[in-house]
Design a protein around this motif. Structure first.
Motif, PDB file in Angstrom:
ATOM      1  N   LYS A  48       0.823  -1.219   0.000  1.00 53.52           N
ATOM      2  CA  LYS A  48       0.000   0.000   0.000  1.00 53.52           C
ATOM      3  C   LYS A  48       0.857   1.268   0.000  1.00 53.52           C
ATOM      4  O   LYS A  48       0.648   2.175  -0.815  1.00 53.52           O
ATOM      5  CB  LYS A  48      -0.947  -0.004   1.213  1.00 53.52           C
ATOM      6  CG  LYS A  48      -1.810  -1.246   1.315  1.00 53.52           C
ATOM      7  CD  LYS A  48      -2.690  -1.259   2.551  1.00 53.52           C
ATOM      8  CE  LYS A  48      -2.011  -1.210   3.895  1.00 53.52           C
ATOM      9  NZ  LYS A  48      -1.206  -2.406   4.238  1.00 53.52           N
ATOM     10  N   SER A  49       1.813   1.334   0.921  1.00 57.79           N
ATOM     11  CA  SER A  49       2.638   2.554   0.989  1.00 57.79           C
ATOM     12  C   SER A  49       3.535   2.673  -0.232  1.00 57.79           C
ATOM     13  O   SER A  49       3.752   3.773  -0.752  1.00 57.79           O
ATOM     14  CB  SER A  49       3.506   2.551   2.252  1.00 57.79           C
ATOM     15  OG  SER A  49       2.690   2.583   3.391  1.00 57.79           O
ATOM     16  N   THR A  50       4.037   1.546  -0.715  1.00 59.07           N
ATOM     17  CA  THR A  50       4.873   1.580  -1.921  1.00 59.07           C
ATOM     18  C   THR A  50       4.075   2.160  -3.091  1.00 59.07           C
ATOM     19  O   THR A  50       4.601   2.955  -3.877  1.00 59.07           O
ATOM     20  CB  THR A  50       5.374   0.164  -2.268  1.00 59.07           C
ATOM     21  OG1 THR A  50       6.050  -0.365  -1.126  1.00 59.07           O
ATOM     22  CG2 THR A  50       6.317   0.180  -3.459  1.00 59.07           C
ATOM     23  N   PRO A  98       1.813  11.111   4.478  1.00 59.35           N
ATOM     24  CA  PRO A  98       2.437   9.793   4.645  1.00 59.35           C
ATOM     25  C   PRO A  98       2.029   9.094   5.940  1.00 59.35           C
ATOM     26  O   PRO A  98       1.509   9.719   6.866  1.00 59.35           O
ATOM     27  CB  PRO A  98       3.941  10.107   4.678  1.00 59.35           C
ATOM     28  CG  PRO A  98       4.083  11.495   4.175  1.00 59.35           C
ATOM     29  CD  PRO A  98       2.798  12.196   4.472  1.00 59.35           C
ATOM     30  N   GLN A  99       2.301   7.798   5.945  1.00 57.21           N
ATOM     31  CA  GLN A  99       2.083   6.970   7.134  1.00 57.21           C
ATOM     32  C   GLN A  99       2.946   7.522   8.271  1.00 57.21           C
ATOM     33  O   GLN A  99       4.076   7.943   8.033  1.00 57.21           O
ATOM     34  CB  GLN A  99       2.521   5.536   6.785  1.00 57.21           C
ATOM     35  CG  GLN A  99       2.161   4.492   7.785  1.00 57.21           C
ATOM     36  CD  GLN A  99       2.296   3.072   7.178  1.00 57.21           C
ATOM     37  OE1 GLN A  99       2.641   2.892   6.025  1.00 57.21           O
ATOM     38  NE2 GLN A  99       2.006   2.074   7.993  1.00 57.21           N
ATOM     39  N   ALA A 100       2.410   7.548   9.482  1.00 52.87           N
ATOM     40  CA  ALA A 100       3.164   7.975  10.672  1.00 52.87           C
ATOM     41  C   ALA A 100       3.831   9.337  10.488  1.00 52.87           C
ATOM     42  O   ALA A 100       4.993   9.526  10.810  1.00 52.87           O
ATOM     43  CB  ALA A 100       4.221   6.927  11.015  1.00 52.87           C
ATOM     44  N   LEU A 179      -4.154   9.499   1.767  1.00 54.53           N
ATOM     45  CA  LEU A 179      -3.893   9.461   3.211  1.00 54.53           C
ATOM     46  C   LEU A 179      -3.438   8.052   3.563  1.00 54.53           C
ATOM     47  O   LEU A 179      -4.188   7.090   3.379  1.00 54.53           O
ATOM     48  CB  LEU A 179      -5.174   9.791   3.981  1.00 54.53           C
ATOM     49  CG  LEU A 179      -5.807  11.160   3.691  1.00 54.53           C
ATOM     50  CD1 LEU A 179      -7.166  11.265   4.378  1.00 54.53           C
ATOM     51  CD2 LEU A 179      -4.893  12.278   4.181  1.00 54.53           C
ATOM     52  N   ASP A 180      -2.206   7.937   4.052  1.00 51.43           N
ATOM     53  CA  ASP A 180      -1.658   6.607   4.352  1.00 51.43           C
ATOM     54  C   ASP A 180      -1.808   6.315   5.839  1.00 51.43           C
ATOM     55  O   ASP A 180      -1.132   6.928   6.664  1.00 51.43           O
ATOM     56  CB  ASP A 180      -0.180   6.550   3.923  1.00 51.43           C
ATOM     57  CG  ASP A 180       0.343   5.115   3.855  1.00 51.43           C
ATOM     58  OD1 ASP A 180      -0.355   4.199   4.338  1.00 51.43           O
ATOM     59  OD2 ASP A 180       1.455   4.916   3.327  1.00 51.43           O
ATOM     60  N   GLU A 181      -2.704   5.403   6.162  1.00 49.52           N
ATOM     61  CA  GLU A 181      -2.972   4.987   7.547  1.00 49.52           C
ATOM     62  C   GLU A 181      -3.165   6.184   8.477  1.00 49.52           C
ATOM     63  O   GLU A 181      -2.506   6.287   9.508  1.00 49.52           O
ATOM     64  CB  GLU A 181      -1.813   4.126   8.083  1.00 49.52           C
ATOM     65  CG  GLU A 181      -1.517   2.879   7.266  1.00 49.52           C
ATOM     66  CD  GLU A 181      -2.321   1.657   7.682  1.00 49.52           C
ATOM     67  OE1 GLU A 181      -3.241   1.791   8.519  1.00 49.52           O
ATOM     68  OE2 GLU A 181      -2.044   0.571   7.139  1.00 49.52           O
TER      69      GLU A 181
HETATM   70 MG   LIG Z   1       2.348   1.107   4.706  1.00 46.69          MG
END
Ligand SMILES: [Mg+2]
Ligand SMILES: Nc1ncnc2c1ncn2[C@@H]1O[C@H](COP(=O)(O)OP(=O)(O)OP(=O)(O)O)[C@@H](O)[C@H]1O
Length: 322
Positions: A48-50, A98-100, A179-181
Motif C-alpha cells: 500500500k505505501s509503496t 504519509p504513514q506515521a 492518506l496513508d494509515e
Molecule cells: Mg504502509
C-alpha cells in the motif's frame, strides 16, 4: 474516464548485498474516480505505501520503479520531468499525507506558520489569503482555528496533528489526496473524529480521497469504493457494500471473516490459514492459491488478470476465465 488511472505499476526493492529483490508491486491496476472516497486495504506488506510512494514520485533507493503509468486527467505523471511534477502537480493536483507523519510538523513553528511556509513554497504569496484558507480548512476538519492555528505541534494531540496535516495538504486545492494509515495510531474515538473530518472535506471540496488502511472494518462507514491488495496487486475492487458484504475473491472473503468488529459473534471469526507469499521468491500462479479453499489446477499455473464482473473487478479464476 477516471480522474486517475494507475496501470501495471511495478516496483522492486533491490538489495544486491543480500542478493535479494522484493517485488513489492507486481502490476497494480487501479482507477480513482473524481470526488470519491476510495479505501485501499491490505495486510501489512501488501504494498500500500509503496503504491502511494510510486504515485507521488518519492520512491527512494533501494526502491525502483520498473514500469507503469499513472494517468492523472489525461497526463502520465510518471513520465513528466521531476521539476514539472514538483511545480505543477505535487500539492497542487495531488497531495499526500504519509504513514506515521504526525512528527513531520516542525516543532519550532506554530500551526499557522506551516500554512504560510507551504503557501510560500508554492507561490501563494498573499498571507491574508493563506490565513483565510487555513482557517477554513482547519475548521472543516473539526478543529477551532482561533485556537489551533496559534499552537505549536507539541501542544496538539495525535488526532489534532492528523487533522492539521489533512488541512495543510488541502491548501493548494488538490483533486486527489492520498492518506496513508491516517487513523492507525489513534484510539477509536479519535479515529471516528478523523473519519468525520475526511468525509467533511471530501463533501465540501469534492477532493477525491484515497484512504489507505489495513483496517477493513473502517470501510462501510467511510468509503464509496474499496480496493483490496494482496501480494503487490489489487485483487478486488468495487462499491463498498459489494466488496465488504458479498466479496467475490476468496482472499477478500477470508479477510472479512477474520475481522471481529464486522461481526457481532466473535466466536465465528476465522483467521486466514497459511501465510502470505514471500515477495522475494518468484510467484507462480495466483499468489493466494496455497491458502485458497477453492484452488483449481489453473490457479497453480497462471496468475488471473483483474477482470470486470458486474460493477466490480476481481482477479480470480472462479469469476473469470482469463
Ligand atoms: Mg504502509
Ligand atoms: N525500504 C525497503 N527495503 C526493502 N523492502 C521494503 C522496503 N520498504 C518496503 N519493503 C517491502 O515491500 C513490501 C511492501 O511494503 P509496503 O510498506 O508498501 O507495505 P504496506 O502495505 O504499506 O504495509 P504496512 O501496512 O505495514 O504499512 C513489503 O514486502 C516490504 O517488506
Amino acid at each position: 474516464m477516471a480522474l486517475m488511472e494507475i496501470r501495471d505499476l511495478r516496483v522492486v526493492y533491490r538489495m544486491p548485498d543480500l542478493g535479494l529483490e522484493v517485488k513489492a508491486l507486481r502490476g497494480v491496476d487501479l482507477d480513482v474516480e473524481r470526488g470519491e472516497i476510495l479505501g485501499l486495504v491490505g495486510e501489512s506488506g501488501s504494498g500500500k505505501s509503496t503504491l502511494a510512494h510510486a504515485v507521488m514520485r518519492i520512491l527512494k533507493p533501494p526502491a525502483r520503479l520498473v514500469s507503469g503509468k499513472v494517468i492523472l486527467d489525461g497526463v502520465d505523471i510518471l513520465s513528466l520531468d521531476q521539476s514539472v511534477f514538483d511545480r505543477e502537480y505535487r500539492w497542487r493536483r495531488i497531495a499526500y499525507v504519509p504513514q506515521a507523519s504526525q512528527n513531520a510538523l516542525n516543532p519550532t513553528m506554530r500551526v499557522l506558520d506551516h500554512f504560510f511556509d507551504t503557501g510560500k513554497a508554492h507561490g501563494l504569496g498573499d498571507r491574508s489569503e493563506v490565513e483565510r484558507r487555513a482557517r477554513e480548512l482547519v475548521a472543516m476538519t473539526g478543529l477551532d482555528p482561533e485556537r489551533v492555528l496559534k499552537l505549536y505541534p507539541h501542544q496538539l494531540s495525535g488526532g489534532m496533528k492528523q487533522r492539521v496535516l489533512i488541512a495543510l495538504s488541502l491548501l493548494l486545492e488538490p483533486e486527489v489526496l492520498i492518506l496513508d494509515e491516517p487513523t492507525s495510531a489513534l484510539d477509536v474515538v479519535t479515529q471516528a473524529g478523523i473519519l468525520r473530518a475526511i468525509k467533511q472535506v471530501n463533501k465540501k471540496l469534492g477532493v477525491a480521497i484515497v484512504f489507505i488502511t489495513h483496517d477493513v472494518s473502517l470501510m462501510p462507514s467511510l468509503a464509496d469504493r474499496v480496493a483490496v491488495m494482496y501480494a503487490g496487486k489489487v485483487v478486488e475492487v468495487g462499491p463498498t457494500d459489494g466488496v465488504i458484504y458479498e466479496p467475490l475473491h476468496p482472499y477478500v472473503s477470508a479477510l472479512i471473516s477474520s475481522i471481529p468488529s464486522l461481526y457481532a459473534d466473535v466466536a465465528s471469526v476465522k483467521p486466514i490459514r497459511g501465510e502470505p507469499p514471500s515477495m522475494v521468491e518468484e510467484i507462480r500462479g495466483c499468489p493466494f492459491w496455497p491458502r485458497c479453499p477453492y484452488v483449481k489446477e489453473v490457479c497453480r499455473e497462471r496468475e488471473p488478470a483483474l477482470s470486470s464482473v458486474d460493477n466490480r473487478k476481481v482477479a480470480c479464476f472462479l469469476w473469470s476465465p482469463s
